[in-house]
Write a protein that holds these residues in place. Sequence first.
Motif, PDB file in Angstrom:
ATOM      1  N   THR A 168       0.681  -0.854   0.399  1.00  0.00           N
ATOM      2  CA  THR A 168      -0.329  -0.034  -0.152  1.00  0.00           C
ATOM      3  C   THR A 168       0.975   1.201   0.128  1.00  0.00           C
ATOM      4  N   THR A 217      -3.356   6.044  -9.193  1.00  0.00           N
ATOM      5  CA  THR A 217      -3.564   7.222  -8.367  1.00  0.00           C
ATOM      6  C   THR A 217      -2.717   7.517  -7.120  1.00  0.00           C
ATOM      7  N   GLY A 220      -1.322   7.927  -3.968  1.00  0.00           N
ATOM      8  CA  GLY A 220      -1.599   9.091  -2.514  1.00  0.00           C
ATOM      9  C   GLY A 220      -3.149   8.685  -2.445  1.00  0.00           C
ATOM     10  N   LYS A 221      -3.693   7.995  -3.257  1.00  0.00           N
ATOM     11  CA  LYS A 221      -4.628   7.174  -2.505  1.00  0.00           C
ATOM     12  C   LYS A 221      -4.811   5.773  -3.379  1.00  0.00           C
ATOM     13  N   ASP A 222      -4.122   4.857  -4.488  1.00  0.00           N
ATOM     14  CA  ASP A 222      -3.984   4.001  -4.519  1.00  0.00           C
ATOM     15  C   ASP A 222      -2.917   3.393  -4.151  1.00  0.00           C
ATOM     16  N   SER A 279       0.191   4.675  -1.797  1.00  0.00           N
ATOM     17  CA  SER A 279       1.155   5.726  -1.226  1.00  0.00           C
ATOM     18  C   SER A 279       2.634   5.810  -1.166  1.00  0.00           C
ATOM     19  N   GLU A 339       1.711  15.539  -1.177  1.00  0.00           N
ATOM     20  CA  GLU A 339       0.506  14.974  -1.508  1.00  0.00           C
ATOM     21  C   GLU A 339       0.726  13.529  -2.118  1.00  0.00           C
ATOM     22  N   ALA A 383      -1.293   9.150   2.354  1.00  0.00           N
ATOM     23  CA  ALA A 383      -2.580   9.049   2.490  1.00  0.00           C
ATOM     24  C   ALA A 383      -2.888   8.368   3.331  1.00  0.00           C
ATOM     25  N   ASN A 400      -4.488   4.603   4.886  1.00  0.00           N
ATOM     26  CA  ASN A 400      -4.619   3.516   4.357  1.00  0.00           C
ATOM     27  C   ASN A 400      -5.560   3.449   4.704  1.00  0.00           C
ATOM     28  N   GLN A 401      -6.871   3.015   3.850  1.00  0.00           N
ATOM     29  CA  GLN A 401      -7.820   2.343   3.847  1.00  0.00           C
ATOM     30  C   GLN A 401      -8.021   1.284   3.759  1.00  0.00           C
TER      31      GLN A 401
END
Length: 336
Positions: A241, A264, A266-268, A270, A329, A332, A334-335
């Motif tokens: 991630t 992407t 910072g989203k998909d 880091s 940027e 982010a 991790n979800q």
Amino acid sequence: MNLKDLAKTLGISETTVSRALNGYPEVSERTRKRVLEAAALAGYRPNPMARSLASGRTNVVGIIHPLLPNDLGDPMFMQIVDGMTQALEARQMDLIIAPVSSDNELRSYQHMVQARRVDGLIVGRTRLYDERVAYLAKQGLPFVAHGRTRVNEPHAWFDYDNEAGMHTAVEHLLAHNHQRIGLISAPLDMNFARQRFDSFKLRMQSAGLAIDPDYLIDGANDRRSGYLGMQKLLACAAKPTAVIVDNHMSGVGAVRALLDANITIGKDMSIIVWGRMEDSLAGYNVTTIEQPNPDKAGAKMVEMLLALQNGTPPSELQELWQPILIAGETVASNQQ
């Protein structure tokens, strides 16, 4: 105007004027500046041959450098060299960079020492056990290693704290809930890469996280190898991630690989890169571990080299500066 007239104009001794012009550290910076400004205004130019004969010095500092394809496009390398150049020019000295093949590097050091073509050397890209440092430490020619090594002979060195910087990078990702973290490293026979690699493993282990061997890519020190390293990580069944790249030249390639894969950032995924990147090349404001003031680092190495020439023991000339994290940027929470 000769040296005697210049000293008379300034109202100081000829010895002090000579030492100021020749970069001796015992002269205060204020006095040195005053002498140099007066010499420039009067059009005074010391005779380099006479100066060399009188002092036994060449007034030249050297770098023997096995150039890689990207070196001349490496902004950090050029900033360090610029800092060295300015520090030497202020003392009426010169810097030479001697390109050499990797196979003949040690022989080039031997030739440089035997011929006494320079007053001192800056040794870059130090290795775990560096035969260049071991050789120079026994020869008596002043030198400063740009980076540490496991060579035990006392020697002067300048470095950034690789362990602390990597610890900060991992800590930053852990704070954003990342556990599957990859690392793209330069060749691990380079001392900085090994220190960063070991620090990465230690911090992950102290957090109780297993390290997937597939997440560890080494041998990447340019854009192409950074690109290929990131492709390998993206091919993992369970992709990391987050990824840390331990050098900025590989970082550009790694970011490009993510963009080409339509990731992407910072989203998909880091990413943190060690060293400031050219934003125009990456397309992102990348979170970095930055080595601040590379020009001042170059100047500092010159100061250390001059101090060696004037008798300061090498064990007293070991400088460790701290890197800092610059948030961008590309990291982010991790979800996943």
